[in-house]
Design a protein around this motif. Structure first.
Motif, PDB file in Angstrom:
ATOM      1  N   ARG A  63     -24.014  20.902  70.805  1.00 42.14           N
ATOM      2  CA  ARG A  63     -23.721  22.284  71.503  1.00 42.14           C
ATOM      3  C   ARG A  63     -24.710  23.682  71.182  1.00 42.14           C
ATOM      4  O   ARG A  63     -23.540  24.877  71.037  1.00 42.14           O
ATOM      5  CB  ARG A  63     -22.472  21.570  71.274  1.00 42.14           C
ATOM      6  CG  ARG A  63     -22.150  20.632  71.681  1.00 42.14           C
ATOM      7  CD  ARG A  63     -21.143  20.651  72.045  1.00 42.14           C
ATOM      8  NE  ARG A  63     -20.578  19.433  73.043  1.00 42.14           N
ATOM      9  CZ  ARG A  63     -19.210  19.261  73.760  1.00 42.14           C
ATOM     10  NH1 ARG A  63     -18.274  20.173  74.252  1.00 42.14           N
ATOM     11  NH2 ARG A  63     -18.908  18.243  74.683  1.00 42.14           N
ATOM     12  N   VAL A 120     -18.657  29.805  76.401  1.00 44.88           N
ATOM     13  CA  VAL A 120     -19.357  30.189  75.808  1.00 44.88           C
ATOM     14  C   VAL A 120     -19.063  30.305  74.233  1.00 44.88           C
ATOM     15  O   VAL A 120     -17.897  30.958  74.181  1.00 44.88           O
ATOM     16  CB  VAL A 120     -21.014  30.859  75.902  1.00 44.88           C
ATOM     17  CG1 VAL A 120     -21.489  30.241  77.006  1.00 44.88           C
ATOM     18  CG2 VAL A 120     -20.197  31.765  76.476  1.00 44.88           C
ATOM     19  N   TRP A 171     -27.167  26.862  70.415  1.00 45.17           N
ATOM     20  CA  TRP A 171     -28.859  27.193  71.060  1.00 45.17           C
ATOM     21  C   TRP A 171     -28.654  28.609  70.507  1.00 45.17           C
ATOM     22  O   TRP A 171     -27.639  29.265  69.919  1.00 45.17           O
ATOM     23  CB  TRP A 171     -28.118  27.607  72.785  1.00 45.17           C
ATOM     24  CG  TRP A 171     -27.377  26.258  73.273  1.00 45.17           C
ATOM     25  CD1 TRP A 171     -26.165  25.427  73.208  1.00 45.17           C
ATOM     26  CD2 TRP A 171     -28.576  25.061  74.152  1.00 45.17           C
ATOM     27  NE1 TRP A 171     -26.984  24.767  74.136  1.00 45.17           N
ATOM     28  CE2 TRP A 171     -27.760  24.314  74.728  1.00 45.17           C
ATOM     29  CE3 TRP A 171     -30.213  25.370  74.104  1.00 45.17           C
ATOM     30  CZ2 TRP A 171     -28.456  23.341  75.103  1.00 45.17           C
ATOM     31  CZ3 TRP A 171     -30.936  24.298  75.191  1.00 45.17           C
ATOM     32  CH2 TRP A 171     -29.762  23.199  75.345  1.00 45.17           C
ATOM     33  N   LEU A 221     -33.977  30.821  75.521  1.00 44.60           N
ATOM     34  CA  LEU A 221     -32.704  29.928  75.440  1.00 44.60           C
ATOM     35  C   LEU A 221     -33.224  28.479  74.124  1.00 44.60           C
ATOM     36  O   LEU A 221     -34.671  28.074  74.959  1.00 44.60           O
ATOM     37  CB  LEU A 221     -32.160  29.729  76.063  1.00 44.60           C
ATOM     38  CG  LEU A 221     -31.181  28.473  76.053  1.00 44.60           C
ATOM     39  CD1 LEU A 221     -29.921  29.067  75.649  1.00 44.60           C
ATOM     40  CD2 LEU A 221     -30.982  28.238  77.423  1.00 44.60           C
ATOM     41  N   LEU A 279     -27.168  28.086  80.915  1.00 39.19           N
ATOM     42  CA  LEU A 279     -27.033  26.410  80.828  1.00 39.19           C
ATOM     43  C   LEU A 279     -26.774  26.350  82.185  1.00 39.19           C
ATOM     44  O   LEU A 279     -26.977  25.212  82.206  1.00 39.19           O
ATOM     45  CB  LEU A 279     -26.048  26.681  79.443  1.00 39.19           C
ATOM     46  CG  LEU A 279     -26.232  27.687  78.315  1.00 39.19           C
ATOM     47  CD1 LEU A 279     -25.330  27.610  77.384  1.00 39.19           C
ATOM     48  CD2 LEU A 279     -27.270  26.223  78.140  1.00 39.19           C
ATOM     49  N   THR A 280     -26.128  27.266  83.111  1.00 38.77           N
ATOM     50  CA  THR A 280     -26.325  26.956  84.247  1.00 38.77           C
ATOM     51  C   THR A 280     -26.649  26.437  84.600  1.00 38.77           C
ATOM     52  O   THR A 280     -26.650  26.332  86.019  1.00 38.77           O
ATOM     53  CB  THR A 280     -24.748  27.062  84.855  1.00 38.77           C
ATOM     54  OG1 THR A 280     -25.451  28.956  84.855  1.00 38.77           O
ATOM     55  CG2 THR A 280     -23.045  27.276  84.040  1.00 38.77           C
ATOM     56  N   THR A 296     -17.492  26.619  81.933  1.00 34.40           N
ATOM     57  CA  THR A 296     -18.483  26.801  80.753  1.00 34.40           C
ATOM     58  C   THR A 296     -18.382  27.773  79.742  1.00 34.40           C
ATOM     59  O   THR A 296     -17.654  28.831  79.838  1.00 34.40           O
ATOM     60  CB  THR A 296     -19.950  27.200  81.221  1.00 34.40           C
ATOM     61  OG1 THR A 296     -20.288  26.240  82.383  1.00 34.40           O
ATOM     62  CG2 THR A 296     -20.844  27.472  79.683  1.00 34.40           C
ATOM     63  N   ALA A 320     -25.902  33.121  78.197  1.00 35.21           N
ATOM     64  CA  ALA A 320     -25.755  32.404  77.654  1.00 35.21           C
ATOM     65  C   ALA A 320     -25.208  30.926  78.937  1.00 35.21           C
ATOM     66  O   ALA A 320     -25.925  30.186  79.142  1.00 35.21           O
ATOM     67  CB  ALA A 320     -24.935  31.774  76.458  1.00 35.21           C
ATOM     68  N   ALA A 376     -21.710  26.119  73.082  1.00 31.22           N
ATOM     69  CA  ALA A 376     -21.698  25.924  74.185  1.00 31.22           C
ATOM     70  C   ALA A 376     -20.952  24.803  74.582  1.00 31.22           C
ATOM     71  O   ALA A 376     -20.915  23.819  73.657  1.00 31.22           O
ATOM     72  CB  ALA A 376     -22.637  25.970  74.903  1.00 31.22           C
ATOM     73  N   PRO A 427     -20.456  23.026  78.715  1.00 27.13           N
ATOM     74  CA  PRO A 427     -20.582  23.156  79.852  1.00 27.13           C
ATOM     75  C   PRO A 427     -19.242  21.520  80.427  1.00 27.13           C
ATOM     76  O   PRO A 427     -19.335  20.808  79.469  1.00 27.13           O
ATOM     77  CB  PRO A 427     -21.575  22.791  80.287  1.00 27.13           C
ATOM     78  CG  PRO A 427     -22.597  23.154  79.118  1.00 27.13           C
ATOM     79  CD  PRO A 427     -21.379  22.850  77.918  1.00 27.13           C
TER      80      PRO A 427
END
Length: 686
Positions: free
Chosen positions: A549, A573, A551, A542, A482-483, A571, A478, A564, A566
């Motif tokens: 926030r 999670v 997922w 995803l 997400l990054t 980040t 994850a 998550a 960030p």
């Protein structure tokens, strides 16, 4: 009908929120206090009125909450009739009780005489020992160890008590300042440390020595007394699962006691309360040897509400805060001992801001995501309950106790209560500050814990036997997804790695976890697969979930909700009660780490010799002077944070160069000292 019309709560965090909940249910106007640093705290928002404590902008945040005059002044100014101290801070302060009386306020606690007698552990043991309550061998018949007691007298007292022994402050509680001494040579350092903590925490550095019971169970009894002489007990709680004398998991009733011992223990606790003319809610603590649970010894009486009181509330159906208020208002007890019923089993786990992988050092940060939708709060909310003092945006600092919340579950039996508590811990989400949440779930699944084979050293043995786990694959995936940079519009800006007449090029994300370990996540294709640290590729997706926030991550066919947050630095999670913070490495940072790994390891004589603070806090002791010789492993600086002392040791032998003084505030990882050495100066380096 309300017992009071207005009550000031002289505390903060989860206990303030807990007391405010009962006041709200009873229709009592509530007054909160706060410092300049926590004016937007949860307890402030939940109160009817909030008062900032004067002077909190130029003093330490903790000091402001300890200002008796400021607290009483706030109560008078807002028209409060009573002051509820919660626990910690001023909850066992005779000075606050006396100041309330002078101001015409009711102190929601016992009489001043009870506070004073039970605050002196030596006097308390003498008193209750004379009433037939079993007392552990110690300095009961000798003098307390005040400052200036000759070393020879202390050594003789220690021999009489017998090794191993426990050095502990005569005042205070909560395990603060307690030090185990197994050999005579360890005694001087233990005395120095215990005196320092006792003086700073309780304003009294008098100590006592007590024989150490190996493999003990810690069992306490909840008592309740009114101003008319009636005393009852509400059963016992097992508080054996501890680390550094701080309780972690508590339950009611104890799985170790038979009915006959339970009755004897309850009567002993009531006798302790009678011995000081107690009024209100209190807790009498006992040590019970794990090998002989029919024996017990009195340790101390906590003259206040306890952190673990919710388990008693869930098995009795009573609201202990309401009973405190009614006793303080002069009402007689509404029931007799024969009316008390304990139904089922309840277990509580304390959610701390701390790092289990770093020896449970307290953690700091700002809460980015908080979700407790899976639990209710307050008495009567069985089978699941969460007493919390945090919300998204809460700053967790080193000024206060690291306790964030308490997860509590009730069941028809112990097994069901443990299962429900594990489920609750799996549903609560805290991101932005490291917690012991995942550790608690692992602890509750341990075979000895499930079987009730407990002693106060169990957690230490588990940590030694089971090192920290690798980051969860779901969380790692994850964080990587997400990054990744978002894809642009059109085929030329897609970032799926597609190439003409060639396999797609994986997009690689390099992440560093909380422990400093590097991980690589290769993401391939538009409907992608991932490979974690070179393992086999698996399908992944995803997509947003319902809450902000949150997922939905599908990994290898299994879908779970992941939260998550960030930030520019990392980040965060979390899923299923586990959380982690990952930092993304640039290509330059990856190359630098590879070069560092290829470089030869420095020898002890080549190392920097830096002594760094493992936690932000206050320097409470500097052991040595600038320029002194020092041995490797010797303590050079002691930092105090979140009610605990943390010794910082010399990484090698050499000459000490100090960077701090006693009383300084230090940041995390700040260099507090350097040990210099030369080629000819290798003392302690082997």
């Amino acid at each position: 009908m309300a017992v009071f019309t207005s009550v000031l709560v002289a505390n903060r965090g989860e206990i303030a929120c807990r007391v405010l909940g009962t006041l709200r249910r009873l229709g009592v106007r509530s007054v909160a206090v706060h410092t300049a640093a926590d004016g937007d705290a949860r307890h402030v928002r939940e109160a009817d009125v909030a008062v900032r404590l004067d002077g909190s902008d130029h003093r330490g945040a903790r000091a402001a909450y300890l200002d008796v005059d400021a607290v009483v002044g706030a109560a008078v100014a807002t028209g409060a009739e009573a002051v509820h101290p919660g626990y910690g801070f001023l909850s066992e302060s005779p000075a606050l009780a006396q100041a309330c009386a002078r101001a015409g306020l009711t102190f929601v606690g016992p009489p001043t005489t009870a506070l004073e007698l039970m605050a002196d552990k030596l006097a308390a043991k003498r008193l209750v020992g004379g009433r037939g309550v079993p007392v552990l061998p110690g300095t009961l018949d000798g003098a307390a160890l005040a400052t200036g007691t000759p070393a020879a007298e202390i050594a003789a007292t220690a021999r009489d008590v017998g090794y191993p022994l426990l050095v502990k402050p005569s005042a205070g509680g909560g395990g603060k300042g307690m030090v185990v001494v197994r050999m005579p040579g360890e005694l001087p350092a233990a005395l120095e440390s215990a005196r320092r903590v006792a003086g700073a925490s309780f304003g009294d550095d008098t100590l006592l020595l007590e024989h150490l019971v190996e493999r003990p169970r810690h069992i306490e009894v909840q008592v309740l007394a009114d101003a008319h002489g009636a005393v009852v007990h509400l059963g016992e709680r097992e508080c054996t699962l501890q680390r550094r004398y701080q309780k972690v998991v508590e339950e009611a009733p104890s799985p170790a006691l038979d009915d006959a011992t339970r009755a004897r223990l309850g009567e002993a606790a009531c006798e302790v309360a009678r011995s000081v003319g107690y009024v209100g809610v209190g807790t009498v603590e006992f040590l019970v040897p794990a090998d002989d649970p029919t024996s017990f010894w009195f340790i101390e009486m906590n003259t206040r509400l306890q952190v673990e009181h919710p388990v008693t509330e869930l098995v009795t159906g009573l609201d202990l805060v309401e009973l405190q208020l009614r006793a303080a208002a002069g009402e007689p007890l509404p029931f007799a001992q024969s009316d008390v019923r304990v139904t089922g089993h309840a277990v509580e786990a304390r959610l701390y801001a701390e790092s289990p992988s770093r020896g449970f050092l307290p953690a700091t940060g700002r809460v980015l995501v908080y979700d407790d939708a899976g639990a209710a709060a307050g008495p009567g909310s069985a089978p699941l309950r969460l007493d919390s003092g945090i919300a998204a945006g809460t700053a967790v600092t080193g000024d206060f106790d690291p306790l964030l919340a308490k997860a509590v579950a009730h069941g028809a039996d112990r097994g069901q209560a443990l299962d429900r508590l594990d489920s609750l811990l799996g549903s609560v989400v805290v991101l932005g500050v490291e917690t012991n949440q995942a550790f608690l779930r692992d602890l509750l699944s341990d075979d000895d814990v499930r079987a009730g084979r407990l002693d106060t050293g169990l957690i230490d043995r588990l940590v030694t036997a089971h090192p920290a786990k690798e980051p969860d694959a779901l969380l790692l995936t994850a964080a990587a997804l997400l990054t990744l940079p978002p894809a642009g519009n059109g085929p030329w800006t897609a970032n799926d790695g597609w190439r003409l007449n060639a396999p797609p090029v994986p997009r690689r994300v390099a992440l560093v976890d909380d422990a400093g370990a590097e991980h690589t996540v290769d993401v391939t294709g538009a409907g992608p697969t991932v490979s974690l640290d070179g393992r086999r590729p698996v399908a992944v997706s995803l997509r947003p979930a319902g809450p902000p926030r949150a997922w939905l991550v599908t990994l290898d066919g299994t879908t779970q909700q992941v939260w998550a947050a960030p930030t520019p630095a990392a980040t965060w999670v979390g899923a299923g009660g586990r959380s982690a913070a990952f930092t993304v490495l640039t290509r330059a940072e990856q190359a630098a780490r590879r070069r560092a790994l290829r470089a030869p390891l420095p020898t002890d004589g080549q190392a920097s010799g830096e002594v760094r603070a493992a936690i932000p806090g206050a320097v409470v002791a500097v052991l040595g002077a600038d320029g002194d010789p020092v041995e490797r492993g010797a303590t050079v600086v002691v930092v105090e944070a979140m009610k605990m002392e943390h010794p910082l040791t010399a990484p090698r032998g050499g000459t000490l160069r100090l960077r701090v003084r006693s009383g300084d505030q230090v940041r995390l990882d700040e260099v507090v000292a350097v040990v210099e050495t030369t080629n000819s100066d290798t003392r302690g380096a082997s």
